[in-house]
Scaffold this motif. Structure first.
Motif, mmCIF file in Angstrom:
data_model
loop_
_atom_site.group_PDB
_atom_site.id
_atom_site.type_symbol
_atom_site.label_atom_id
_atom_site.label_comp_id
_atom_site.label_asym_id
_atom_site.label_seq_id
_atom_site.Cartn_x
_atom_site.Cartn_y
_atom_site.Cartn_z
ATOM 1 N N GLY A 39 0.833 -1.204 0.000
ATOM 2 C CA GLY A 39 0.000 0.000 0.000
ATOM 3 C C GLY A 39 0.861 1.244 0.000
ATOM 4 O O GLY A 39 2.095 1.182 -0.047
ATOM 5 N N ASP A 40 0.188 2.385 0.063
ATOM 6 C CA ASP A 40 0.854 3.685 0.020
ATOM 7 C C ASP A 40 1.640 3.912 1.320
ATOM 8 O O ASP A 40 1.075 3.844 2.420
ATOM 9 N N CYS A 41 2.914 4.208 1.170
ATOM 10 C CA CYS A 41 3.767 4.323 2.364
ATOM 11 C C CYS A 41 3.281 5.436 3.296
ATOM 12 O O CYS A 41 3.410 5.305 4.521
ATOM 13 N N VAL A 42 2.733 6.518 2.753
ATOM 14 C CA VAL A 42 2.328 7.618 3.642
ATOM 15 C C VAL A 42 1.248 7.117 4.604
ATOM 16 O O VAL A 42 1.277 7.413 5.809
ATOM 17 N N ALA A 58 15.658 4.906 2.553
ATOM 18 C CA ALA A 58 14.607 5.207 1.571
ATOM 19 C C ALA A 58 15.215 5.401 0.188
ATOM 20 O O ALA A 58 16.126 6.216 0.010
ATOM 21 N N ASP A 59 14.684 4.656 -0.754
ATOM 22 C CA ASP A 59 15.089 4.737 -2.165
ATOM 23 C C ASP A 59 13.801 4.944 -2.962
ATOM 24 O O ASP A 59 13.267 4.016 -3.566
ATOM 25 N N PRO A 60 13.294 6.193 -2.949
ATOM 26 C CA PRO A 60 11.995 6.447 -3.584
ATOM 27 C C PRO A 60 12.120 6.501 -5.105
ATOM 28 O O PRO A 60 13.239 6.550 -5.637
ATOM 29 N N ALA A 219 16.294 -2.761 -8.581
ATOM 30 C CA ALA A 219 16.976 -3.385 -7.451
ATOM 31 C C ALA A 219 18.342 -2.758 -7.199
ATOM 32 O O ALA A 219 19.128 -2.566 -8.125
ATOM 33 N N LEU A 220 18.621 -2.454 -5.938
ATOM 34 C CA LEU A 220 19.945 -1.967 -5.561
ATOM 35 C C LEU A 220 20.839 -3.153 -5.244
ATOM 36 O O LEU A 220 20.361 -4.251 -4.939
ATOM 37 N N SER A 221 22.125 -2.885 -5.233
ATOM 38 C CA SER A 221 23.089 -3.917 -4.868
ATOM 39 C C SER A 221 22.992 -4.224 -3.373
ATOM 40 O O SER A 221 22.865 -3.313 -2.548
ATOM 41 N N GLY A 245 10.440 -2.131 -3.479
ATOM 42 C CA GLY A 245 10.970 -2.536 -4.795
ATOM 43 C C GLY A 245 11.102 -4.034 -4.868
ATOM 44 O O GLY A 245 10.123 -4.768 -4.770
ATOM 45 N N SER A 246 12.333 -4.504 -5.010
ATOM 46 C CA SER A 246 12.578 -5.945 -5.080
ATOM 47 C C SER A 246 12.903 -6.533 -3.710
ATOM 48 O O SER A 246 13.206 -7.722 -3.600
ATOM 49 N N GLY A 247 12.932 -5.696 -2.672
ATOM 50 C CA GLY A 247 13.140 -6.199 -1.309
ATOM 51 C C GLY A 247 14.598 -6.311 -0.891
ATOM 52 O O GLY A 247 14.918 -7.028 0.064
ATOM 53 N N THR A 248 15.492 -5.567 -1.536
ATOM 54 C CA THR A 248 16.928 -5.680 -1.202
ATOM 55 C C THR A 248 17.190 -5.388 0.279
ATOM 56 O O THR A 248 17.910 -6.130 0.950
ATOM 57 N N THR A 249 16.589 -4.321 0.787
ATOM 58 C CA THR A 249 16.839 -3.941 2.189
ATOM 59 C C THR A 249 16.391 -5.058 3.129
ATOM 60 O O THR A 249 17.090 -5.389 4.095
ATOM 61 N N MET A 263 7.395 -2.107 2.823
ATOM 62 C CA MET A 263 6.122 -1.904 2.119
ATOM 63 C C MET A 263 6.407 -1.527 0.668
ATOM 64 O O MET A 263 7.516 -1.086 0.325
ATOM 65 N N ASP A 264 5.413 -1.701 -0.159
ATOM 66 C CA ASP A 264 5.456 -1.156 -1.526
ATOM 67 C C ASP A 264 4.024 -0.958 -1.988
ATOM 68 O O ASP A 264 3.124 -1.714 -1.608
ATOM 69 N N MET A 265 3.837 0.086 -2.803
ATOM 70 C CA MET A 265 2.497 0.411 -3.291
ATOM 71 C C MET A 265 2.067 -0.549 -4.406
ATOM 72 O O MET A 265 0.899 -0.874 -4.540
HETATM 73 C C1 LIG Z 1 13.435 2.818 -6.688
HETATM 74 S S1 LIG Z 1 12.316 1.551 -6.242
HETATM 75 C C2 LIG Z 1 13.037 0.828 -4.793
HETATM 76 C C3 LIG Z 1 14.024 -0.276 -5.128
HETATM 77 C C4 LIG Z 1 14.574 -0.988 -3.925
HETATM 78 N N1 LIG Z 1 15.452 -0.140 -3.152
HETATM 79 C C5 LIG Z 1 15.327 -2.265 -4.313
HETATM 80 O O1 LIG Z 1 16.541 -2.372 -4.087
HETATM 81 O O2 LIG Z 1 14.728 -3.148 -4.907
HETATM 82 C C6 LIG Z 1 10.984 2.492 -5.613
HETATM 83 C C7 LIG Z 1 9.795 1.652 -5.199
HETATM 84 O O3 LIG Z 1 8.866 2.506 -4.504
HETATM 85 C C8 LIG Z 1 7.566 2.057 -4.786
HETATM 86 N N2 LIG Z 1 6.646 3.174 -4.472
HETATM 87 C C9 LIG Z 1 6.410 4.289 -5.177
HETATM 88 N N3 LIG Z 1 5.536 5.091 -4.559
HETATM 89 C C10 LIG Z 1 5.197 4.479 -3.407
HETATM 90 C C11 LIG Z 1 4.352 4.798 -2.323
HETATM 91 N N4 LIG Z 1 3.650 5.940 -2.293
HETATM 92 N N5 LIG Z 1 4.276 3.937 -1.298
HETATM 93 C C12 LIG Z 1 4.983 2.778 -1.298
HETATM 94 N N6 LIG Z 1 5.790 2.404 -2.307
HETATM 95 C C13 LIG Z 1 5.915 3.239 -3.349
HETATM 96 C C14 LIG Z 1 7.619 1.642 -6.250
HETATM 97 O O4 LIG Z 1 6.579 0.751 -6.566
HETATM 98 C C15 LIG Z 1 9.018 1.009 -6.343
HETATM 99 O O5 LIG Z 1 8.947 -0.379 -6.166
#
Ligand SMILES: C[S@@+](CC[C@H](N)C(=O)[O-])C[C@H]1O[C@@H](n2cnc3c(N)ncnc32)[C@H](O)[C@@H]1O
Length: 291
Positions: A39-42, A58-60, A219-221, A245-249, A263-265
């Protein structure tokens, strides 16, 4: 580090309820160390208690028109994007413990503005880490964009910092040392040099199967996350990443014995699949993690 069997649903032992602000939390998936929401992170961050996490990473989305799925808009007006970032940054600061660390990964154009905002909120600046990775294409009349910014703040004086050393660089071909340390070489720590704020050794993630076959999660390293988590946490600490994202953290936190909330939207299937895999797509590095 030994691999650990993960448990889904009711078998998992991580209890996220103590981190609730008001009413029961409803994660989609849990492991022994963490809980994942969709869902929405906010909105989800708003349900988490004050001052309960040790580190935020945070990697938005970078507002560069990338397609994440049907729910995320990565093409907003600049002011709208910045206001949206302010809303989740404020929540993260509220949730962060005093002395906790806040890492923000973004392109320099946004981090210069968001970093200023974070300082206005009273966070303590520690480092601007330059992550040397080429992105985009060379553009006429512009410098070739070749680094991301990783901002590192703490909420008041930092409570945890563990040093990292990187091995003394040698030439791949002749095996000789690349740098000349002059008269200081014999005084250097044999375990390596202190990690600097310029990271030139973070590999782009090209090989991971979910990056291309499921959705483009950026995905980040795992090397980058291992550094962040080692520097700023102890075993058992709680790490929060609002943009899974891909769940790296979460994969790295799990492997390092840290707890996590994520979480992810968009669909989190890719994260659940990754977390259910015994090797967690975690790649050991040559970094020396000091305790
Ligand atoms: C740059 S990626 C993160 C990649 C992650 N660090 C990794 O290594 O896989 C940004 C992620 O934020 C998610 N996202 C965007 N807006 C969001 C929101 N309002 N709430 C939660 N997730 C959101 C996107 O769907 C995307 O998967």
């Amino acid at each position: 580090m030994p691999t650990k069997k993960l448990f889904q649903g009711h078998d998992a032992s991580f209890d996220v309820q103590p981190f609730s602000r008001n009413g029961p939390l409803k994660p989609l998936f849990c492991t022994d160390h963490g809980a994942l929401f969709e869902g929405d992170c906010v909105k989800i961050l708003g349900k988490l208690a004050d001052e309960c996490v040790d580190t935020v990473f945070a990697d938005p989305p970078f507002n560069i028109g990338k397609e994440y799925g049907t729910k995320v808009n990565d093409n907003r007006e600049s002011t709208e994007y910045l206001e949206w970032c302010h809303s989740w940054i404020l929540e993260c600061i509220r949730i962060l413990k005093p002395g906790g660390s806040f890492f923000l990964y973004n392109i320099p154009k946004w981090n210069i503005q968001l970093g200023n905002f974070m300082m206005e909120q009273g966070l303590h600046f520690r480092d601007w880490i330059t992550v040397d990775i080429k992105f985009g294409l060379p553009l006429a009349g512009r410098l070739y964009p070749s680094h991301y910014s990783l901002l590192y703040y703490s909420k008041g004086r930092h409570k945890t910092f563990h040093n990292i050393r990187t091995p003394i660089q040698t030439c791949r071909h002749c095996k000789g040392e690349v740098k000349d340390y002059g008269g200081h070489r014999d005084k250097m720590n044999p375990k390596g040099v202190n990690l600097t704020d310029v990271w030139t050794d973070i590999p782009p993630v090209r090989h991971w199967k979910f990056k291309t076959t499921k959705r483009k999660a950026n995905a980040l390293s795992t090397k980058l996350l291992q550094r962040v988590i080692h520097m700023s946490t102890d075993a058992g600490d709680l790490v929060l990443d609002p943009f899974g994202g891909s769940g790296t953290t979460y994969a790295v936190a799990e492997r390092m014995g840290r707890r996590w909330i994520g979480m992810d939207m968009e669909s989190t299937d890719v994260i659940i699949e990754r977390m259910s895999d015994d090797d967690l797509h975690y790649h050991p590095t040559t970094d020396v993690l000091e305790v």
